[in-house]
Design a protein around this motif. Structure first.
Motif, short mmCIF file in Angstrom:
data_model
loop_
_atom_site.label_atom_id
_atom_site.label_comp_id
_atom_site.label_asym_id
_atom_site.label_seq_id
_atom_site.Cartn_x
_atom_site.Cartn_y
_atom_site.Cartn_z
N THR A 285 11.68 9.13 -8.66
CA THR A 285 11.43 7.99 -7.79
C THR A 285 10.07 7.39 -8.09
OG1 THR A 285 10.31 9.23 -6.04
CG2 THR A 285 12.74 9.15 -5.95
N CYS A 286 9.85 6.18 -7.54
CA CYS A 286 8.56 5.53 -7.77
C CYS A 286 7.42 6.25 -7.07
CB CYS A 286 8.63 4.07 -7.33
SG CYS A 286 8.79 3.82 -5.55
N ASN A 287 7.71 7.12 -6.06
CA ASN A 287 6.65 7.87 -5.39
C ASN A 287 5.88 8.76 -6.36
OD1 ASN A 287 6.96 7.25 -2.41
ND2 ASN A 287 9.05 7.82 -2.94
N ASN A 288 6.55 9.24 -7.39
CA ASN A 288 5.89 10.13 -8.35
C ASN A 288 4.98 9.39 -9.32
OD1 ASN A 288 8.75 11.29 -7.68
ND2 ASN A 288 7.47 13.04 -8.15
N LEU A 289 5.07 8.07 -9.36
CA LEU A 289 4.27 7.30 -10.32
C LEU A 289 2.78 7.45 -10.08
CD1 LEU A 289 6.40 4.03 -10.47
CD2 LEU A 289 6.15 5.72 -12.29
N GLN A 290 2.40 7.65 -8.82
CA GLN A 290 0.98 7.73 -8.50
C GLN A 290 0.31 8.95 -9.17
OE1 GLN A 290 1.68 9.87 -4.16
NE2 GLN A 290 0.21 8.24 -4.34
N LYS A 291 1.14 9.91 -9.62
CA LYS A 291 0.58 11.07 -10.30
C LYS A 291 0.12 10.73 -11.72
CE LYS A 291 3.63 14.15 -7.70
NZ LYS A 291 4.74 15.15 -7.78
N GLY A 292 0.59 9.56 -12.21
CA GLY A 292 0.14 9.07 -13.51
C GLY A 292 0.69 9.87 -14.67
N PRO A 293 0.10 9.64 -15.86
CA PRO A 293 -1.00 8.70 -16.14
C PRO A 293 -0.55 7.23 -16.07
CG PRO A 293 -0.25 9.71 -18.17
CD PRO A 293 0.51 10.38 -17.08
N LEU A 294 -1.45 6.39 -15.59
CA LEU A 294 -1.14 4.96 -15.44
C LEU A 294 -1.79 4.16 -16.56
CD1 LEU A 294 -1.66 4.51 -11.59
CD2 LEU A 294 0.43 5.11 -12.83
N ILE A 295 -1.09 3.13 -17.00
CA ILE A 295 -1.57 2.22 -18.04
C ILE A 295 -1.87 0.88 -17.39
CG2 ILE A 295 -1.00 1.03 -20.20
CD1 ILE A 295 0.99 3.39 -20.71
N HIS A 296 -3.06 0.36 -17.59
CA HIS A 296 -3.45 -0.93 -17.02
C HIS A 296 -3.46 -2.00 -18.12
CE1 HIS A 296 -5.59 0.30 -13.03
NE2 HIS A 296 -4.44 0.93 -13.23
N ILE A 297 -3.11 -3.22 -17.74
CA ILE A 297 -3.15 -4.37 -18.64
C ILE A 297 -4.34 -5.24 -18.24
CG2 ILE A 297 -1.90 -6.38 -19.52
CD1 ILE A 297 0.70 -4.91 -18.80
N LEU A 298 -5.24 -5.49 -19.17
CA LEU A 298 -6.44 -6.28 -18.86
C LEU A 298 -6.06 -7.65 -18.31
CD1 LEU A 298 -8.60 -5.39 -22.00
CD2 LEU A 298 -8.69 -4.36 -19.72
N GLY A 299 -6.72 -8.04 -17.25
CA GLY A 299 -6.40 -9.29 -16.58
C GLY A 299 -5.42 -9.09 -15.44
N TYR A 300 -4.75 -7.94 -15.43
CA TYR A 300 -3.77 -7.62 -14.38
C TYR A 300 -4.02 -6.21 -13.84
CZ TYR A 300 -1.37 -11.61 -16.45
OH TYR A 300 -1.06 -12.86 -16.93
N GLU A 301 -5.31 -5.85 -13.76
CA GLU A 301 -5.66 -4.50 -13.35
C GLU A 301 -5.21 -4.16 -11.94
OE1 GLU A 301 -8.78 -5.64 -16.47
OE2 GLU A 301 -7.71 -6.61 -14.81
N ASP A 302 -5.02 -5.18 -11.08
CA ASP A 302 -4.63 -4.91 -9.70
C ASP A 302 -3.12 -4.78 -9.51
OD1 ASP A 302 -4.02 -7.56 -10.18
OD2 ASP A 302 -4.77 -8.30 -8.26
N ASN A 303 -2.34 -4.88 -10.59
CA ASN A 303 -0.88 -4.81 -10.44
C ASN A 303 -0.42 -3.48 -9.85
OD1 ASN A 303 -0.44 -7.37 -11.33
ND2 ASN A 303 0.43 -6.81 -13.32
N TRP A 304 -1.03 -2.38 -10.30
CA TRP A 304 -0.63 -1.08 -9.76
C TRP A 304 -0.97 -0.99 -8.27
CZ3 TRP A 304 2.91 1.98 -11.13
CH2 TRP A 304 3.21 2.26 -12.47
N ALA A 305 -2.14 -1.44 -7.88
CA ALA A 305 -2.54 -1.38 -6.47
C ALA A 305 -1.58 -2.20 -5.61
CB ALA A 305 -3.98 -1.88 -6.31
N ARG A 306 -1.21 -3.40 -6.12
CA ARG A 306 -0.27 -4.24 -5.38
C ARG A 306 1.11 -3.57 -5.28
NH1 ARG A 306 -2.14 -9.39 -4.58
NH2 ARG A 306 -4.00 -9.98 -5.76
N TYR A 307 1.50 -2.91 -6.36
CA TYR A 307 2.82 -2.28 -6.35
C TYR A 307 2.85 -1.12 -5.35
CZ TYR A 307 7.30 -0.50 -7.71
OH TYR A 307 8.62 -0.09 -7.66
N PHE A 308 1.83 -0.27 -5.37
CA PHE A 308 1.80 0.84 -4.44
C PHE A 308 1.73 0.36 -3.00
CE2 PHE A 308 -0.11 3.40 -8.09
CZ PHE A 308 1.09 4.06 -8.34
N GLN A 309 0.92 -0.67 -2.74
CA GLN A 309 0.80 -1.21 -1.39
C GLN A 309 2.14 -1.76 -0.90
OE1 GLN A 309 -1.51 -4.88 -0.87
NE2 GLN A 309 -2.46 -3.98 0.94
N ALA A 310 2.88 -2.46 -1.77
CA ALA A 310 4.17 -3.04 -1.37
C ALA A 310 5.18 -1.97 -1.03
CB ALA A 310 4.70 -3.92 -2.50
N ASN A 311 5.01 -0.77 -1.59
CA ASN A 311 5.95 0.32 -1.34
C ASN A 311 5.37 1.41 -0.44
OD1 ASN A 311 8.53 -0.02 -3.16
ND2 ASN A 311 6.79 -0.70 -4.41
#
Length: 294
Positions: free
Chosen positions: A176-202
């Motif tokens: 499930t997406c709940n396990n994603l927070q355990k990482g490792p996470l990959i960030h895309i420059l210019g869109y660094e807040d995408n992960w934060a927005r995704y976790f907040q929405a869920n």
């Protein structure tokens, strides 16, 4: 010189004689039906003879029209053959499309075979780039940008509503997406807040650790994901195209709305788009509408 009717009238007559339909003739020649009808009437007036019999439901050649059509068709074919033999075939205008590298790779390139199937007469050059100012506007026929539609000095037409999804390597075992927070996470420059927005929405608490990798394109992010280096958030449109093409990738959570959209860009005061550009834009709008209906 011997008597020679207007060549434009002859061209319309030859096409109408083949199709026996003024509407089809107009479509073939890029004219209006009224213009074709006027050409035929003018030619008939010039010759002093009727070339067609106009019935309620159909168009027929008269005997004179039938004989004349064979001569006109042969003459136009001879001119075309001589022109090609002496001067070479007419050069085809290449359609140049500009898009960000991720958009070009994961969306436009995946759709282009359908456009080329419908318009094989139009050669296409797809130019990818990272930043929007890397190529002069005059060098492209169609530009597609991802953003908010607020670029200065241009006219933007909104094409899409985009969504964001998390992705992992196929068979990675994340249930499930709940396990994603355990990482490792990959960030895309210019869109660094995408992960934060995704976790907040869920309603998922964001992780405290810094990202394992940061890259400048979705292309690089997906390569890392497929290599097993971690998880990334990308546009759902991109993810589904990559998966459809057989990439070892899985979507690992529900899609959330993405604030940016894809836009068609035109420069204020620029010349009218070419016919090829018009056909491409119409085709792209139809493809987007088709995808949205699925």
């Amino acid at each position: 010189m011997d008597r020679l009717p207007n060549p434009t009238w002859l061209r319309s007559f030859e096409s109408a004689a083949r199709h026996l339909n003024f509407t089809t003739t107009a479509r073939e020649l890029g004219l209006t039906q009224t213009a074709v009808s006027l050409h035929i009437r003018s030619l008939e007036a010039e010759l002093g003879q009727k070339l067609f019999t106009r019935n309620a439901r159909r168009l027929e050649l008269t005997e004179l029209g039938q004989s004349y059509s064979l001569t006109v068709r042969r003459s136009l074919a001879d001119i075309a053959l001589s022109t090609n033999s002496l001067f070479g075939p007419a050069s085809r205008q290449t359609l140049t499309i500009r898009a960000a590298i991720s958009t070009a790779t994961y969306w436009i390139a995946a759709e282009l075979p359908d456009f080329s199937l419908q318009h094989p007469e139009i050669p296409v050059r797809l130019v990818s780039h990272i930043w929007n100012d890397s190529i002069a506007p005059g060098d492209v026929d169609v530009e597609i940008r991802l953003g908010y539609g607020d670029w200065p000095g241009v006219i933007s037409e909104k094409l899409t509503e985009e969504k964001l999804v998390p992705v992992s390597r196929a068979g990675g075992g994340l249930p499930t997406c709940n396990n994603l927070q355990k990482g490792p996470l990959i960030h895309i420059l210019g869109y660094e807040d995408n992960w934060a927005r995704y976790f907040q929405a869920n309603n998922i608490a964001p992780p405290d650790q810094a990202p394992q990798h940061s890259v400048d394109t979705s292309v690089a992010a997906l390569q890392l994901v497929m290599a097993g280096a971690g998880y990334a958030t990308i546009l759902e449109r991109f993810a589904r195209n990559v998966i459809r093409q057989g990439a070892p990738l899985e979507i690992k959570g529900p899609a959330i709305p993405f604030a940016q959209s894809h836009y068609l860009i035109s420069t204020q005061g620029a010349a009218q788009p070419t016919a090829a550009a018009g056909l491409f834009c119409a085709w792209l709008r139809d493809r987007i509408a088709l995808d949205a209906a699925v």
